[in-house]
Write a protein that holds these residues in place. Structure first.
Motif, PDB file in Angstrom:
ATOM      1  N   ARG A   1     -11.075  45.590  27.549  1.00  0.00           N
ATOM      2  CA  ARG A   1     -10.578  44.977  26.533  1.00  0.00           C
ATOM      3  C   ARG A   1     -11.688  43.690  26.914  1.00  0.00           C
ATOM      4  N   SER A   2     -12.823  44.175  27.789  1.00  0.00           N
ATOM      5  CA  SER A   2     -13.709  42.870  27.765  1.00  0.00           C
ATOM      6  C   SER A   2     -15.383  43.325  27.472  1.00  0.00           C
TER       7      SER A   2
ATOM      8  N   GLY B   1      -4.121  39.197  29.534  1.00  0.00           N
ATOM      9  CA  GLY B   1      -4.174  40.488  29.444  1.00  0.00           C
ATOM     10  C   GLY B   1      -2.557  40.482  30.360  1.00  0.00           C
ATOM     11  N   ARG B   2      -2.144  40.192  31.069  1.00  0.00           N
ATOM     12  CA  ARG B   2      -0.996  40.065  32.027  1.00  0.00           C
ATOM     13  C   ARG B   2       0.151  40.000  30.936  1.00  0.00           C
TER      14      ARG B   2
ATOM     15  N   ASP C   1       0.074  42.586  28.483  1.00  0.00           N
ATOM     16  CA  ASP C   1       1.248  44.270  29.292  1.00  0.00           C
ATOM     17  C   ASP C   1       2.412  44.097  29.624  1.00  0.00           C
TER      18      ASP C   1
ATOM     19  N   ASP D   1      -8.315  34.466  30.255  1.00  0.00           N
ATOM     20  CA  ASP D   1      -8.388  36.072  29.517  1.00  0.00           C
ATOM     21  C   ASP D   1      -7.951  36.964  30.846  1.00  0.00           C
ATOM     22  N   ALA D   2      -7.848  36.993  31.780  1.00  0.00           N
ATOM     23  CA  ALA D   2      -7.186  37.154  32.637  1.00  0.00           C
ATOM     24  C   ALA D   2      -5.656  37.418  32.635  1.00  0.00           C
TER      25      ALA D   2
ATOM     26  N   SER E   1     -10.144  52.020  32.730  1.00  0.00           N
ATOM     27  CA  SER E   1      -8.962  50.967  32.111  1.00  0.00           C
ATOM     28  C   SER E   1      -8.979  49.713  30.605  1.00  0.00           C
TER      29      SER E   1
ATOM     30  N   GLU F   1      -8.328  46.986  30.677  1.00  0.00           N
ATOM     31  CA  GLU F   1      -9.552  45.621  31.151  1.00  0.00           C
ATOM     32  C   GLU F   1     -10.998  46.147  30.627  1.00  0.00           C
ATOM     33  N   GLN F   2     -11.231  46.745  30.950  1.00  0.00           N
ATOM     34  CA  GLN F   2     -12.337  47.709  30.333  1.00  0.00           C
ATOM     35  C   GLN F   2     -12.610  47.822  29.387  1.00  0.00           C
TER      36      GLN F   2
END
Length: 191
Positions: A160-161, A76-77, A80, A72-73, A155, A157-158
């Motif tokens: 997304r999660s 995310g990159r 982006d 998942d990380a 963010s 990420e917040q």
């Protein structure tokens, strides 16, 4: 996903840790295939895949799969990078002012939607069906409004999660997910 987090300490050739024991992870071949397609699309600089395609990617869960958080990380990159490429193209073609105005317009649509009354921001499923817990979604909605209107910290990420518990008669998942996706797109547009 299981809550058990025992994983191997040795990463695979793809760079992701394999799960062990009862923990399930993403199917390695499915992840590898998707990542190869994303890399090829990005390197060709074509539109075969978009940031949204990356955000919506899903994979079967299997024993001895890739660790979910790591994949998942990475996704995310990659999302982006695809979003930055779109932004750069648009700024070169139409100028930064037009790009910012488009992002502002999209942000205003989100704010208008979230101006609806508490516990009535989204359509509900029937009382015999389960949807997202309205109070939890409204909490995230308040954070989005404060981010878009007041510049408070939030963010990508917040978002997304963000995960919501289910309740009978809750908010329709697809509507909430669509608004979160639209917000992420706005956030990526102005990064």
């Amino acid at each position: 996903m299981d809550d058990v987090t025992d994983t191997q300490t040795k990463p695979t050739s793809a760079g992701f840790t394999l799960t062990t024991g009862r923990t399930r992870g993403y199917h390695p071949a499915a992840v590898d295939t998707f990542l190869a397609a994303a890399k090829a699309s990005f390197e060709r600089d074509d539109d075969a895949l978009s940031a949204e395609d990356v955000r919506l990617a899903s994979f079967p869960m299997v024993k001895n799969g890739y660790a979910v958080a790591e994949v998942d990380a990475a996704l995310g990159r990659i999302e982006d990078a695809f979003a930055a490429r779109v932004r750069d193209r648009a700024v070169r073609a139409d100028g930064a002012t037009a790009w910012v105005e488009q992002a502002r317009s999209e942000a205003q649509v989100i704010l208008d939607h979230l101006a609806r009354p508490k516990l009535h921001k989204f359509a509900r499923v029937g009382w015999l069906s389960y949807g997202y817990r309205a109070e939890e979604v409204d909490h995230v909605a308040r954070r989005i409004v404060r981010y878009l209107r007041d510049g408070d910290e939030l963010s990508v990420e917040q978002l997304r999660s963000a995960a919501f518990r289910m309740q009978r008669g809750g908010y329709r998942e697809e509507q909430v997910d669509a608004l979160l996706d639209a917000t992420i797109e706005v956030m990526l547009a102005v990064r």
